[in-house]
Design a protein around this motif. Structure first.
Motif, PDB file in Angstrom:
ATOM      1  N   ALA A   1     -14.108  58.512 -32.209  1.00  0.00           N
ATOM      2  CA  ALA A   1     -15.332  58.058 -31.543  1.00  0.00           C
ATOM      3  C   ALA A   1     -15.941  56.859 -32.257  1.00  0.00           C
ATOM      4  CB  ALA A   1     -16.340  59.200 -31.463  1.00  0.00           C
ATOM      5  N   GLU A   2     -15.946  56.874 -33.599  1.00  0.00           N
ATOM      6  CA  GLU A   2     -16.469  55.728 -34.348  1.00  0.00           C
ATOM      7  C   GLU A   2     -15.586  54.499 -34.169  1.00  0.00           C
ATOM      8  OE1 GLU A   2     -18.578  56.696 -38.333  1.00  0.00           O
ATOM      9  OE2 GLU A   2     -16.962  58.165 -38.099  1.00  0.00           O
ATOM     10  N   HIS A   3     -14.270  54.724 -34.126  1.00  0.00           N
ATOM     11  CA  HIS A   3     -13.347  53.600 -33.922  1.00  0.00           C
ATOM     12  C   HIS A   3     -13.578  52.975 -32.545  1.00  0.00           C
ATOM     13  CE1 HIS A   3      -8.908  52.091 -34.093  1.00  0.00           C
ATOM     14  NE2 HIS A   3      -9.780  51.105 -34.150  1.00  0.00           N
TER      15      HIS A   3
ATOM     16  N   ALA B   1     -16.371  53.063 -30.796  1.00  0.00           N
ATOM     17  CA  ALA B   1     -17.666  52.372 -30.824  1.00  0.00           C
ATOM     18  C   ALA B   1     -17.561  51.020 -31.530  1.00  0.00           C
ATOM     19  CB  ALA B   1     -18.711  53.256 -31.505  1.00  0.00           C
ATOM     20  N   ASP B   2     -16.861  50.971 -32.656  1.00  0.00           N
ATOM     21  CA  ASP B   2     -16.681  49.709 -33.382  1.00  0.00           C
ATOM     22  C   ASP B   2     -15.935  48.687 -32.532  1.00  0.00           C
ATOM     23  OD1 ASP B   2     -17.941  50.763 -35.613  1.00  0.00           O
ATOM     24  OD2 ASP B   2     -16.098  51.036 -36.773  1.00  0.00           O
ATOM     25  N   THR B   3     -14.897  49.151 -31.852  1.00  0.00           N
ATOM     26  CA  THR B   3     -14.072  48.244 -31.041  1.00  0.00           C
ATOM     27  C   THR B   3     -14.869  47.697 -29.864  1.00  0.00           C
ATOM     28  OG1 THR B   3     -12.092  49.460 -31.701  1.00  0.00           O
ATOM     29  CG2 THR B   3     -11.909  48.044 -29.746  1.00  0.00           C
ATOM     30  N   LEU B   4     -15.615  48.554 -29.192  1.00  0.00           N
ATOM     31  CA  LEU B   4     -16.428  48.095 -28.059  1.00  0.00           C
ATOM     32  C   LEU B   4     -17.525  47.139 -28.529  1.00  0.00           C
ATOM     33  CD1 LEU B   4     -16.690  51.411 -26.022  1.00  0.00           C
ATOM     34  CD2 LEU B   4     -15.334  49.369 -25.447  1.00  0.00           C
ATOM     35  N   ARG B   5     -18.136  47.435 -29.670  1.00  0.00           N
ATOM     36  CA  ARG B   5     -19.184  46.555 -30.205  1.00  0.00           C
ATOM     37  C   ARG B   5     -18.593  45.180 -30.555  1.00  0.00           C
ATOM     38  NH1 ARG B   5     -21.233  50.024 -32.992  1.00  0.00           N
ATOM     39  NH2 ARG B   5     -19.986  49.860 -34.883  1.00  0.00           N
ATOM     40  N   ALA B   6     -17.438  45.173 -31.179  1.00  0.00           N
ATOM     41  CA  ALA B   6     -16.801  43.911 -31.560  1.00  0.00           C
ATOM     42  C   ALA B   6     -16.365  43.116 -30.331  1.00  0.00           C
ATOM     43  CB  ALA B   6     -15.600  44.173 -32.458  1.00  0.00           C
ATOM     44  N   GLY B   7     -16.057  43.822 -29.257  1.00  0.00           N
ATOM     45  CA  GLY B   7     -15.588  43.163 -28.041  1.00  0.00           C
ATOM     46  C   GLY B   7     -16.693  42.562 -27.195  1.00  0.00           C
TER      47      GLY B   7
ATOM     48  N   CYS C   1     -14.169  44.184 -23.517  1.00  0.00           N
ATOM     49  CA  CYS C   1     -13.126  45.213 -23.590  1.00  0.00           C
ATOM     50  C   CYS C   1     -13.151  46.104 -22.354  1.00  0.00           C
ATOM     51  CB  CYS C   1     -13.347  46.102 -24.806  1.00  0.00           C
ATOM     52  SG  CYS C   1     -13.272  45.251 -26.374  1.00  0.00           S
ATOM     53  N   ASP C   2     -11.997  46.575 -21.971  1.00  0.00           N
ATOM     54  CA  ASP C   2     -11.898  47.611 -20.950  1.00  0.00           C
ATOM     55  C   ASP C   2     -12.088  48.937 -21.677  1.00  0.00           C
ATOM     56  OD1 ASP C   2     -10.992  49.676 -19.298  1.00  0.00           O
ATOM     57  OD2 ASP C   2      -9.375  48.475 -18.446  1.00  0.00           O
ATOM     58  N   PRO C   3     -13.199  49.632 -21.468  1.00  0.00           N
ATOM     59  CA  PRO C   3     -13.475  50.864 -22.212  1.00  0.00           C
ATOM     60  C   PRO C   3     -12.360  51.913 -22.110  1.00  0.00           C
ATOM     61  CG  PRO C   3     -15.441  50.152 -21.057  1.00  0.00           C
ATOM     62  CD  PRO C   3     -14.307  49.278 -20.574  1.00  0.00           C
ATOM     63  N   ALA C   4     -11.729  52.023 -20.970  1.00  0.00           N
ATOM     64  CA  ALA C   4     -10.641  52.997 -20.820  1.00  0.00           C
ATOM     65  C   ALA C   4      -9.451  52.616 -21.703  1.00  0.00           C
ATOM     66  CB  ALA C   4     -10.212  53.099 -19.359  1.00  0.00           C
ATOM     67  N   ALA C   5      -9.139  51.334 -21.770  1.00  0.00           N
ATOM     68  CA  ALA C   5      -8.035  50.880 -22.618  1.00  0.00           C
ATOM     69  C   ALA C   5      -8.373  51.089 -24.091  1.00  0.00           C
ATOM     70  CB  ALA C   5      -7.725  49.408 -22.342  1.00  0.00           C
ATOM     71  N   VAL C   6      -9.606  50.826 -24.472  1.00  0.00           N
ATOM     72  CA  VAL C   6     -10.036  51.033 -25.855  1.00  0.00           C
ATOM     73  C   VAL C   6      -9.917  52.509 -26.219  1.00  0.00           C
ATOM     74  CG1 VAL C   6     -12.023  50.965 -27.422  1.00  0.00           C
ATOM     75  CG2 VAL C   6     -11.523  49.007 -25.943  1.00  0.00           C
ATOM     76  N   GLU C   7     -10.309  53.384 -25.303  1.00  0.00           N
ATOM     77  CA  GLU C   7     -10.223  54.823 -25.574  1.00  0.00           C
ATOM     78  C   GLU C   7      -8.774  55.256 -25.799  1.00  0.00           C
ATOM     79  OE1 GLU C   7     -11.520  59.133 -23.777  1.00  0.00           O
ATOM     80  OE2 GLU C   7     -12.540  57.335 -23.056  1.00  0.00           O
ATOM     81  N   VAL C   8      -7.859  54.757 -24.984  1.00  0.00           N
ATOM     82  CA  VAL C   8      -6.440  55.091 -25.161  1.00  0.00           C
ATOM     83  C   VAL C   8      -5.942  54.548 -26.500  1.00  0.00           C
ATOM     84  CG1 VAL C   8      -4.101  54.641 -24.309  1.00  0.00           C
ATOM     85  CG2 VAL C   8      -5.915  55.255 -22.699  1.00  0.00           C
TER      86      VAL C   8
END
Length: 146
Positions: free
Chosen positions: A57-59, A61-67, A71-78
């Protein structure tokens, strides 16, 4: 048993050939030597929430914030959810990630709030992965057309 042809010897082609070879005859076709692909030029590390002081979950959140909304949230989650498993797969296939005191070494880089960046061979992560996967392909008896 089907015979499958995989084109390309980058990380995606090597992994596909290895996975498919479990149930099928595989021929891997590459434009040069098996070990020559652009994967070898990836110098940075690989990021995954592999440690007890971190979470997927933290990873995410960090990725979406940096994007910053790109970012496509579904792709980030995968990506973030499957990351730890894929790192373990690479280790099983012979990738020698850098170690510190007998454990995976990890760094804190870029927009990450936790130290989760893994390297192999220092800044030669791509080359180290490429060579390990090429060895695994050859050991699996996969036919290679260079």
């Amino acid at each position: 048993m089907k015979h499958i042809i995989v084109v390309g010897s980058g990380i995606a082609g090597l992994i596909a050939a290895l996975e498919l070879s479990r149930k099928h005859a595989v021929t891997l076709v590459t434009k040069a030597r098996l070990e020559d692909s652009n994967t070898r030029f990836a110098q940075g590390g690989i990021t995954a929430a592999m440690f007890s002081d971190d979470s997927v979950a933290e990873h995410i959140a960090d990725t979406l914030r940096a994007g910053v909304g790109l970012c496509d949230p579904a792709a980030v989650e995968v990506l973030c959810s499957e990351g730890p498993g894929r790192i373990r797969d690479l280790v099983r296939l012979g990738v020698d990630f850098d170690q510190h005191e007998g454990e995976l070494a990890r760094g804190l880089e870029a927009a990450h709030s936790r130290a989760r960046v893994l390297h192999a061979g220092g800044d030669s992560t791509g080359l180290t992965i490429e060579l390990a996967l090429a060895r695994a392909v050859r050991a699996a008896g996969i036919s290679v057309m260079e």
